[in-house]
Structure formats: C-alpha cells, structure tokens
Design a protein around this motif. Sequence first.
Motif, PDB file in Angstrom:
ATOM      1  N   LYS A 172     -23.656  -7.425   4.886  1.00 45.24           N
ATOM      2  CA  LYS A 172     -22.865  -8.513   4.300  1.00 45.24           C
ATOM      3  C   LYS A 172     -23.630  -9.276   3.217  1.00 45.24           C
ATOM      4  O   LYS A 172     -23.045 -10.122   2.540  1.00 45.24           O
ATOM      5  N   GLU A 175     -22.160  -9.724  -0.267  1.00 43.57           N
ATOM      6  CA  GLU A 175     -21.092 -10.724  -0.328  1.00 43.57           C
ATOM      7  C   GLU A 175     -21.667 -12.126  -0.454  1.00 43.57           C
ATOM      8  O   GLU A 175     -21.108 -12.974  -1.156  1.00 43.57           O
ATOM      9  N   ARG A 178     -22.754 -12.500  -4.072  1.00 47.79           N
ATOM     10  CA  ARG A 178     -21.591 -12.680  -4.953  1.00 47.79           C
ATOM     11  C   ARG A 178     -21.037 -14.092  -4.829  1.00 47.79           C
ATOM     12  O   ARG A 178     -20.713 -14.729  -5.827  1.00 47.79           O
ATOM     13  N   ALA A 179     -20.928 -14.583  -3.598  1.00 44.77           N
ATOM     14  CA  ALA A 179     -20.404 -15.930  -3.394  1.00 44.77           C
ATOM     15  C   ALA A 179     -21.298 -16.967  -4.048  1.00 44.77           C
ATOM     16  O   ALA A 179     -20.818 -17.929  -4.646  1.00 44.77           O
TER      17      ALA A 179
END
Length: 189
Positions: A172, A175, A178-179
């Motif tokens: 994860k 992600e 990216r966030a």
Amino acid sequence: MIRPGNGVRMTGDLGTAAVPIFVGASEIITEPLDDVIDSENFTPRLLALLSNALVWRESRLLRREFNLGTNDWRVISALSIRPGATSSDISEFVAMNKAVVSKSVNTLIARELIVPADGARGSRHLYLTRAGADMHDRMKPISMQGQEIVLADLSPDEVRQLNHLLTRLLQKTPELSRAGEEAALAEED
C-alpha cells in the motif's frame, strides 16, 4: 477544559519556587480532546514505536562497536544483497532519503568499506570491499538480535503470518506516496 492563560507553561528562575506561568496564548487546553486517536490500537503508531525501538537499539550498539550507525548498516546490507546498486537504488530498496544514503555512502567510501565504479555521482554502481563484507558479517548479528528480541514470543507460524501481513501492508505504500504528492500539489494551487 479551557483556561484563560497566556501560552506556554514556563517555570520560575533559579532560586525561586517553580510556579507555572503562561506566555503567548490566550487559551490553554488542559484536558484531553473528545475525538482523539486510540493510541493503543492505532497501527501506524504501534509500527512506529516498534521501528523506533529497534533502530535506537541497533544504532546505539553499532555506533559503540563500529563507529557506524543504522543508516550505514542499511547501505552495507543493501549492497550485500544487491552488489552494484546505485545510491538511488539503495534509497528505494531501503526506503531512505537520498541525502541520507549519500551521506552514508560517502562515510563508507572514506572508510574503504565500499567502492564506487566510474560514473556520474548518484548513478555510480557501488560495491562492498573485502573490508566491507567483513564489516557486514560483524554488524549483521546486532540487527538479527533485534529481530530475535521482538519475535521471541511468537511461534514460527505467527512470524510467517506477521511477515505476510506486513508485506501486504507494504504493498500500500505507493498509495501513501500518491496521496502525499496529491496533497502537496493541492497546497501549491
């Protein structure tokens, strides 16, 4: 409870009784907020506490024994697994800031524990020297002992399950990146 005050808690001068005084803020929060993180069950906190304890122990022992720290050990270990990796490769492999890796690489080159091949700085392929391989073999038990300490109360099946779950969680991390990037871009707008 909110109390009128004037900021940060300070104490009296030397020789005087320590009396709380407040400087700089108009209201002080003296009671826990109602909507807070459950710190006993917040997984990121628990992982961070465990990681910090492992790193603190390891770094202290490595510094005392070899005058090298955990970051240096991570570079040596990465090169033991991936000979010829670049600083950028190591940074990605061990999830360390490139500047931190660069500092460790320079330290290890100066100590003649690693050697760079020809190439542009940052893209040079790095290799352990014989002294670096020997240092790896001397440092590794300290790292392995930390793992043994934290896993001592787990069965082999629990260790396999834990490692499987951690590997799933690590999948994860893109992600999370990216966030974080999206939030940074939103702040720039």
